[in-house]
Write an enzyme that holds these catalytic residues in place. Structure first.
Site, mmCIF file in Angstrom:
data_model
loop_
_atom_site.group_PDB
_atom_site.id
_atom_site.type_symbol
_atom_site.label_atom_id
_atom_site.label_comp_id
_atom_site.label_asym_id
_atom_site.label_seq_id
_atom_site.Cartn_x
_atom_site.Cartn_y
_atom_site.Cartn_z
ATOM 1 N N GLY A 282 1.489 -1.833 -1.547
ATOM 2 C CA GLY A 282 2.174 -0.556 -1.322
ATOM 3 C C GLY A 282 3.664 -0.776 -1.088
ATOM 4 N N GLY B 189 -6.302 1.222 0.597
ATOM 5 C CA GLY B 189 -4.842 1.301 0.608
ATOM 6 C C GLY B 189 -4.359 2.363 -0.356
ATOM 7 N N LEU C 231 -9.247 4.060 7.652
ATOM 8 C CA LEU C 231 -10.227 4.443 6.639
ATOM 9 C C LEU C 231 -11.225 3.290 6.547
ATOM 10 C CD1 LEU C 231 -11.189 6.167 4.223
ATOM 11 C CD2 LEU C 231 -9.479 5.017 2.826
ATOM 12 N N GLU D 212 21.878 -10.210 -32.802
ATOM 13 C CA GLU D 212 22.028 -8.784 -32.545
ATOM 14 C C GLU D 212 21.599 -7.866 -33.690
ATOM 15 O OE1 GLU D 212 25.699 -8.334 -29.566
ATOM 16 O OE2 GLU D 212 26.139 -9.568 -31.309
HETATM 17 C C1 FAD Z 1 3.160 -2.217 -9.659
HETATM 18 C C2 FAD Z 1 2.148 -1.245 -9.133
HETATM 19 C C3 FAD Z 1 1.640 -0.299 -9.985
HETATM 20 C C4 FAD Z 1 0.705 0.619 -9.523
HETATM 21 N N1 FAD Z 1 0.179 1.536 -10.379
HETATM 22 C C5 FAD Z 1 -0.752 2.406 -9.936
HETATM 23 C C6 FAD Z 1 -1.344 3.381 -10.789
HETATM 24 O O1 FAD Z 1 -1.010 3.456 -11.962
HETATM 25 N N2 FAD Z 1 -2.257 4.221 -10.286
HETATM 26 C C7 FAD Z 1 -2.653 4.162 -8.983
HETATM 27 O O2 FAD Z 1 -3.522 4.907 -8.565
HETATM 28 N N3 FAD Z 1 -2.124 3.250 -8.151
HETATM 29 C C8 FAD Z 1 -1.181 2.386 -8.583
HETATM 30 N N4 FAD Z 1 -0.628 1.478 -7.728
HETATM 31 C C9 FAD Z 1 -0.958 1.564 -6.320
HETATM 32 C C10 FAD Z 1 -1.952 0.540 -5.895
HETATM 33 O O3 FAD Z 1 -3.214 0.916 -6.320
HETATM 34 C C11 FAD Z 1 -1.824 0.515 -4.394
HETATM 35 O O4 FAD Z 1 -0.605 -0.181 -4.139
HETATM 36 C C12 FAD Z 1 -2.904 -0.182 -3.699
HETATM 37 O O5 FAD Z 1 -4.134 0.309 -3.965
HETATM 38 C C13 FAD Z 1 -2.667 -0.270 -2.222
HETATM 39 O O6 FAD Z 1 -3.578 -1.228 -1.724
HETATM 40 P P1 FAD Z 1 -3.157 -2.350 -0.713
HETATM 41 O O7 FAD Z 1 -4.402 -2.992 -0.288
HETATM 42 O O8 FAD Z 1 -2.149 -3.264 -1.278
HETATM 43 O O9 FAD Z 1 -2.524 -1.489 0.418
HETATM 44 P P2 FAD Z 1 -1.408 -1.904 1.455
HETATM 45 O O10 FAD Z 1 -0.110 -1.979 0.762
HETATM 46 O O11 FAD Z 1 -1.828 -3.076 2.233
HETATM 47 O O12 FAD Z 1 -1.434 -0.605 2.341
HETATM 48 C C14 FAD Z 1 -0.914 0.602 1.888
HETATM 49 C C15 FAD Z 1 -0.801 1.572 3.044
HETATM 50 O O13 FAD Z 1 -2.095 1.990 3.447
HETATM 51 C C16 FAD Z 1 -2.369 1.621 4.789
HETATM 52 N N5 FAD Z 1 -3.767 1.205 4.804
HETATM 53 C C17 FAD Z 1 -4.329 0.281 4.008
HETATM 54 N N6 FAD Z 1 -5.643 0.246 4.215
HETATM 55 C C18 FAD Z 1 -5.908 1.154 5.196
HETATM 56 C C19 FAD Z 1 -7.090 1.580 5.837
HETATM 57 N N7 FAD Z 1 -8.259 1.059 5.541
HETATM 58 N N8 FAD Z 1 -6.990 2.532 6.768
HETATM 59 C C20 FAD Z 1 -5.795 3.074 7.087
HETATM 60 N N9 FAD Z 1 -4.645 2.705 6.510
HETATM 61 C C21 FAD Z 1 -4.701 1.763 5.575
HETATM 62 C C22 FAD Z 1 -1.364 0.552 5.119
HETATM 63 O O14 FAD Z 1 -1.052 0.537 6.492
HETATM 64 C C23 FAD Z 1 -0.166 0.962 4.277
HETATM 65 O O15 FAD Z 1 0.555 1.955 4.931
HETATM 66 C C24 FAD Z 1 0.305 0.578 -8.164
HETATM 67 C C25 FAD Z 1 0.847 -0.377 -7.307
HETATM 68 C C26 FAD Z 1 1.758 -1.282 -7.776
HETATM 69 C C27 FAD Z 1 2.360 -2.286 -6.832
#
Ligand code: FAD
Ligand code: FES
Length: 1363
Positions: free
Chosen positions: A265, A351, A404, A1294
């Site tokens: 995120g 997330g 969540l 180019e």
């Molecule tokens: C380059 C890129 C492209 C993307 N493209 C898409 C797309 O096309 N479509 C789409 O739907 N998504 C897209 N995403 C989003 C991606 O699916 C989310 O970034 C991802 O699912 C978040 O998961 P994470 O585990 O990394 O969350 P984190 O980054 O670890 O957390 C995200 C947020 O949620 C909170 N959080 C996490 N888990 C919980 C929980 N269980 N309870 C409460 N709070 C929580 C965290 O505190 C934080 O604030 C993209 C992301 C990136 C980086």
């Protein structure tokens, strides 16, 4: 905390392995990412920082988890092992076949993306080989061709155009037809398949690279309860643990805290600053498990999206999957388009949902899960509750104490009461429209529909029993349920009338937010998706025959043959990306090894990640890091700079501004030719992105954070309003002067030409936007103060000489005090010609003042804001022409937006625009060009600066003429191509000899090789038979003048016979070093020692540019640096050969034979000078020459989404006697794909306040592997002798970029067809002009708009009217 110690073994160190090496870390900041750690705390540099947003290519393979990962925090519970490209193999221990094949298939240019590509492919190979598919043929993996193409879908490459990279991937696939693989150095044309196979570097699919190290097996599951001052990291292992940590944080008022899973995120929200507590919830069993029963699948919130996909696909096999299983499969298919594979490997489902719920992230997952009735479980304190996803989304944003826990996706089945009465069936489908079809781009709109239908017994129609229609990514409301449409549809028989009504209702429901871009387009997508879903149900008459047969993986209806039908639609799901490509090139032995397609010099070390870029140079002791603070106003006085934080931000050492320019120096940030610009705005900021100061801190992260926290105190009293458009510049007469010498030449008599015309178009207008370089390596430099007021600066620049002179002027020291070193550049495209200078100068000023090394690696956002990019312009033209399409006169008024700084705009732009535009015989050509000074970022050279626009303007005029006359545009092109006589008039001095004018021959040859006429006819037929897809084809020529420049060179022969070569040109990925090496080997081989030719090539090493060793290097740009450097080296070799020849003759007489090593030993003994320098200065009359080429492109439009698929591109390009056909082929393909970016995808825009809109990869989309031509054929024409050229070779860097206009022109043809069809549906469109402006870039919204945002309604009305 106590509870944790009961369940988790706490330790103070993290233990893990990287490339098999053990690392133990005791103190590290909790927010440290894996990438930061690897780059700053290990010797391994193959992971690169591309964008910091997760969109590019910078990752490692986790070989315990079998996953690719990138952004995540360093912390973990299990001992981990990672492998990076140098861990697969390297020059010391032997390269991996992946590296060898990247080199042999010529798949690396600047090489910055290459290690990431290698690791992506490696991960795909490992995963395929883990499957229980049959053992492949020796040397191959279990990977399939289609998986091979997909292996790099998440990776960005700005240089190659992807085709050779795809070939590398496919070369490992068990089902590949080896004949389909493109040009490579392993085999020769005509060799048998068996021989070809035997020549490929052998891949062993039981590769032991990923063996879990013994030393880690002894490590226990453990985590660090980290105490880094006030920050700490927790890894609870149960929900109870988690509850107590949350409780203690609550009690501890003011503690900031963040739950983390994948941390992906952060790539989107880019939070600044750190939290006091990070709570990693990945190791809580309840949050990481997947439970499946007959009611559905319950997924822990911390489960990664990749694992969710696997789970949803599980149990989906068999001939007759249940309806629920098919729904799961479809959800999984859609999820495969979310982000990229390596993001999905770390990103959690929870997330994603929380990001959508809390911060309106435009999620796909919320939309598709919503319609299937997903339920989520939330925990707050000790309380848990279950909610429908819909309810969850409607609630206020989740607070930081709520968690969540899980997501339950129910097993879908038709409701019992309805199915018993009506034999109801479920139909489910999901949709997304994005600029990249296979993901790695957020959707403009996504949608999911779940509909239960049953056949009506009294008619041949379908009854809708109930439905759920959801749309997402359209603004602040994460998901919109189309309630009214659902209500309306329920109980209705599906007819066109009903569909028409529901579409009208939908328009009232899905009102995208005002602040969202392209609201009308998004709305039309919603209508398009709905129509796509329902129309095949209204149009199929025979509902008894196979209507509800269940396809293997579809809940959409089937046709009478039992095949799934999309009616008139084809959403591209079944198509692979690059189907094939043919390359035709001839190598020549005349100047051997010049002319041979030898592999690029550093390709294998680029692949293994051993190639050193500026940011890979280890930081010297006491190194500091800088980040620019820039103006966020287009025109304002700067009063003061402070920081948002109460105290100085963490790690900050100094703030460097114009006040810190040393005495005797000058505030100069860039200087070339007669132009200079200030390093820092001196009291007055003249554009958004204007450098105001440099903040220097102990780490790059701290410097970047401090720059973000900077607050500039502006005032605008007594200042005029900023100039934000060329029109305003004209009103205020704000121009940069174009000296007469730089004014291009007018041709013929305009009034006479106009008088000869049968028709005229008066004052038509074209606008062209900008383009960002998107080099994978952003601007970077490292300055190290040296003794006696000297300084050494490593700079990623295309012009070290100008970096040196500018630093010297800025510091007020002689130029000999400044040594600038450039080894290689991770992509330049003109963006590092002049824009690299201030970065290096700022480093030097800071290093000089602080007496410490200072480096800068500009982050992607700042780079995008400050870069300026290609020149936007407005063109107004009047053209006169005869009825047969022959143009007799063209008059142009061109307003170029140069931004706030002249740089080289007045010198280059007018000349380049007109030169490329002269590719047609306009009869008379007259123009007025103004270079406007605006308060927008200063534009600079970008690959084919001005020529790209000039060539396109010519095409736009030709197209306008053709549509005015209603004749085939290709015939208008042909009739206006130059004869050799007219060419000489238009290109006085550079036209060359008659036989060198190869364009007419290329034009005809291309028609044959691309079957242009036959395909034109086939396309007509296709367009007649297809309503929602239209195709277009177009053939476009280019004439591109280039000029050779002065270049120095030096060749030195060492005592062992090895040779070291220095040149004034920079290796930016264009293969300059490779060509130079070939030339050195050729030049020295003229001494004609025994058996010299082959081994001399291996003896030559080209070394980095050093401004104190090689002076007068100038700029590397304009396509000719390679050939000019080669010529300089040839001159050096001639000198050396001349010096060695008497000795050789003498030895020959004495001993009968001389080999190279003996000759050199003897020459050393006789004190022969074995180092020669030269300075190549092209003769005035052979400086400029013309390049020719042509391209045919065919595209297909989707009229519901505006998506354009490039079905085929055929290019013939005249390379003369290519110095290295493999390198030139790469330049042609890469340039063409970069051109596709300009014409179709890349929007580098500023808003009405002059602010740069795209600040990163989320909004700025360069081509990816799924957006290049599906069939990509390139022929390099060897056009024989060219006296003006270096060994008869011609430039390739180019000119081929201009050929991408053919894609834009083909799109226009297809749109024309769509508009013709629209006119046939409704009289209200009768006035719809077949002449229309197709903006550049022709993005999906633009195309859809021109095809009719309401084309669905128009069609339905027409249909209804006919029935
Ligand atoms: C380059 C890129 C492209 C993307 N493209 C898409 C797309 O096309 N479509 C789409 O739907 N998504 C897209 N995403 C989003 C991606 O699916 C989310 O970034 C991802 O699912 C978040 O998961 P994470 O585990 O990394 O969350 P984190 O980054 O670890 O957390 C995200 C947020 O949620 C909170 N959080 C996490 N888990 C919980 C929980 N269980 N309870 C409460 N709070 C929580 C965290 O505190 C934080 O604030 C993209 C992301 C990136 C980086
Ligand atoms: S080779 Fe891929 S970005 Fe340069």
């Amino acid at each position: 905390m106590e509870e944790e110690t009961e369940t988790v073994e706490n330790r103070n160190n993290l233990v893990f392995a990287v490339n098999g090496e053990r690392f133990e870390v005791s103190a590290i900041h909790p927010s440290t990412t894996l990438l930061e750690f690897l780059r700053s705390r290990t010797p391994f540099k193959s992971v690169k920082l591309g964008c910091g947003e997760g969109m590019s290519n910078c990752f490692v393979y986790g070989y315990q988890s079998g996953k690719l990962t990138s952004n995540g925090f360093l912390h973990f519970f299990f001992p981990k092992c990672w492998i990076m490209s140098e861990g697969l193999g390297n020059t010391k221990d032997g390269l991996h076949p992946i590296h060898q094949r990247f080199s042999g298939f010529h798949a690396s240019q600047c090489g910055f993306c290459t290690p990431g590509m290698c690791i992506s492919l490696f991960a795909a190979l490992v995963n395929a080989d883990k499957t229980n598919r049959p053992q492949p043929f020796p040397g191959f993996s279990k990977l399939t061709v289609s998986e091979a193409e997909n292996a790099i879908t998440g990776n960005l490459c700005r240089c190659t155009g992807y085709r050779p990279i795809v070939d590398v991937c496919k070369s490992f696939a068990s089902d590949v037809d080896i004949e389909d693989l493109g040009f490579n150095s392993f085999w020769k044309k005509g060799e048998t398949k068996e021989i070809k196979l035997s020549r490929l570097p052998l891949y062993k699919n039981n590769d032991q690279t990923c063996t879990f190290p013994e030393f880690l097996k002894r490590e226990t599951r453990s985590t660090v309860i980290l105490d880094h001052g006030r920050f700490c990291w927790h890894t609870p292992v149960s929900v109870k643990n988690l509850q107590s940590i949350l409780e203690s944080s609550k009690a501890d008022n003011g503690t900031s805290m963040k739950l983390v899973v994948g941390n992906t995120g952060m790539g989107y929200f880019k939070e600044l600053g750190d939290y006091d507590k990070y709570i990693d919830i990945r190791y809580i069993p309840e949050l990481s498990r997947i439970k499946r029963d007959k009611t559905g699948i319950e997924i822990g919130a911390a489960v990664t999206i990749s694992k969710v996909i696997e789970a949803l696909k599980e149990g989906n096999g068999g001939e007759h999957p249940t309806q629920g299983a098919v729904v799961f499969k479809k959800i999984a298919d859609h999820m495969e388009k979310v982000a990229t594979r390596f993001i999905r490997n770390s990103a959690s489902i929870g997330g994603n949902l929380v990001m959508a719920q809390r911060k309106q992230f435009p999620s796909d997952i919320t939309t598709i899960l919503l319609v299937v009735g997903t339920v989520v479980e939330i925990m707050n304190g000790l309380r848990c509750e279950k909610l429908r996803l819909e309810e969850f989304l409607e609630r206020p944003p989740l607070d930081s104490n709520s968690v969540l826990l899980s997501v339950k996706i129910p097993q879908c089945s038709p409701s019992i009461d309805i199915s018993s009465r009506f034999n109801g069936k479920l139909l489910f489908e999901t949709y997304r429209a994005a600029s990249r079809p296979s993901g790695n781009a957020l959707a403009y709109l996504n949608a999911a529909f779940m509909v239960e239908v049953s056949p009506c017994r009294s008619s041949d129609k379908l009854m809708i029993n109930h439905c759920k229609l959801a749309f997402g990514a359209c603004g602040k409301r994460q998901v919109i349920r189309a309630w009214k449409s659902e209500e309306f549809l329920t109980g209705k028989l599906l007819t066109n009338e009903v569909l028409y009504e529901v579409v009208k209702l939908l328009r009232g429901t899905i009102a995208p937010d005002d602040d969202i871009t392209d609201p009308g387009y998004r709305l039309s997508l919603a209508v398009g998706f709905l129509f796509k879903f329902f129309s095949s149900l209204t149009e199929t008459a025979d509902i008894s025959n196979g209507w509800f047969g269940w396809g293997k993986n579809s809940l959409m209806p089937k046709d009478s043959n039992g095949k799934q039908t999309y009616g008139q639609f084809d959403d591209g799901k079944h198509l692979t990306f690059l189907m094939s490509g043919h390359q035709v090139l001839k190598s020549s032995k005349e100047y051997d090894p010049v002319g041979q397609p030898i592999t690029k010099l550093e390709a294998s070390i680029q692949a293994s990640g051993e190639a050193v870029y500026v940011d890979d140079i280890p930081s010297p002791v006491n190194c500091l890091y800088g980040a620019f603070i820039y103006s966020t106003k287009p025109l304002a006085r700067i009063k003061d700079i402070t920081f948002r934080t109460k105290s100085l931000p963490d790690g900050v050492f100094a703030l460097i501004s114009s006040k810190d320019i040393p005495e005797g120096g000058a505030n100069i940030g860039a200087g070339a030719f007669s132009y200079t610009e200030p390093l820092f705005a001196d009291g007055l900021a003249e554009c958004f992105g204007h450098r105001v100061a440099l903040v220097v801190a102990d780490t790059q992260k701290h410097a970047n954070e401090a720059a973000e926290h900077a607050v500039i105190d502006y005032h605008t009293e007594n200042l005029e309003l900023p100039i934000l458009s060329v029109e305003e510049a004209v009103m205020k007469s704000s121009f940069f002067e174009v000296l007469p010498f730089f004014q291009p030449r007018q041709v013929g008599d305009l009034s006479k030409g106009m008088a000869e015309a049968d028709h005229k178009i008066i004052s038509a207008e074209i606008r062209l936007g900008s383009q960002y370089y998107f080099y994978m390596e952003t601007q970077t430099a490292l300055a190290v103060p040296d003794e006696d007021n000297c300084i050494v600066v490593c700079s990623s620049t295309q012009s070290p000489q100008f970096v040196q002179t500018t630093i010297a002027r800025c510091l007020g020291v002689p130029e000999h005090n400044v040594r600038v070193i450039t080894r290689r550049v991770g992509g330049g495209f003109g963006g590092k010609a002049l824009k690299s200078i201030p970065v290096a100068v700022a480093c030097a000023v800071a290093a000089h003042k602080l007496r410490r090394p200072v480096r800068i690696y500009v982050n992607r956002k700042t780079d995008m804001i400050m870069a300026g990019g290609r020149h936007p312009m407005k063109i107004t033209y009047s053209v006169g022409f005869r009825s047969d399409g022959k143009i007799t006169a063209l008059k142009l008024d061109i307003l170029i937006d140069a931004g706030m700084a002249a740089i080289i705009s007045p010198i280059l732009m007018p000349h380049n625009i007109i030169n490329a535009l002269k590719k047609y015989n306009w009869g008379a050509l007259s123009f007025d060009i103004k270079v406007c000074k605006t308060n927008l970022p200063g534009r600079s050279t970008m690959r084919a600066p001005g020529e790209l626009q000039g060539s396109y303007i010519a095409e736009a005029v030709i197209e306008h003429v053709a549509s005015t006359l209603s004749i085939e545009v290709d015939s208008v092109r042909k009739i206006n191509l130059h004869t050799f006589d007219s060419l000489k008039i238009f290109y006085e001095g550079s036209a060359g000899e008659f036989q060198e004018y190869t364009l007419p021959c290329i034009w005809d040859k291309l028609a044959m090789s691309s079957s242009f006429s036959e395909r034109t006819e086939m396309i007509k037929e296709f367009n007649r038979c297809n309503i929602w897809q239209k195709r277009g084809i177009s053939r476009v020529p280019i004439v591109h003048e280039v000029k050779k420049f002065n270049k120095p060179g030096k060749v030195s022969i060492l005592s062992d016979g090895s040779v070291v070569v220095e040149v004034g040109g920079i290796e930016i990925g264009q293969g300059l070093w490779t060509k130079v090496k070939q030339m050195a080997a050729y030049g020295l081989s003229l001494i004609q020692c025994d058996a010299i030719e082959n081994h001399l090539l291996d003896k030559v090493r080209v070394v980095q540019a050093d401004t104190l060793s090689m002076i007068q290097g100038g700029i590397t740009g304009g396509s000719t640096a390679s050939e000019s450097c080669c010529e300089a080296i040839r001159l050096c070799c001639n000198i050396l050969v001349e010096r060695l020849l008497p000795l050789k003759e003498k030895l020959l007489k004495e001993v009968g034979a001389v080999n190279w090593d003996t000759l050199i030993r003897q020459a050393y003994a006789q004190s022969t000078n074995l180092s020669a320098s030269s300075y190549y200065v092209p003769e005035i009359n052979s400086k400029a020459y013309l390049n020719y080429g042509a391209a045919v492109s065919e595209v297909e439009l989707d009229l519901l989404t505006g998506a354009v698929t490039i079905l085929q591109a055929d290019i013939i390009y005249d390379c003369g006697k290519s110095l290295n056909p493999a390198v030139d082929l790469g330049q042609v393909e890469g340039a063409f794909v970069q051109g596709i970016g300009f014409f179709m995808l890349e929007e580098y825009i500023t808003n009405s306040d002059g602010l740069v809109v795209p600040e990163g990869t989320w909004k700025y989309k360069i081509p990816t592997v799924d957006t290049i031509p599906r069939q990509f054929n390139v022929e390099l024409l060897n056009s024989g002798n060219h006296q003006k050229c270096v060994l008869s070779s011609k430039a390739s860097g180019e000119p081929p970029l201009l050929l991408a206009a053919s894609v834009h022109c083909a799109t226009r043809v297809a749109i024309k067809e769509a508009r013709k069809q629209l006119r046939s549906w409704s009289s209200s469109f009768e006035g719809l002009d077949s002449t229309f402006d197709l903006p550049v870039p022709a993005t999906m919204p633009v195309v859809k708009q021109l095809c009719g945002l309401e084309n669905v309604e128009t069609y339905l009305k027409w249909k209804i009217g006919r029935s």
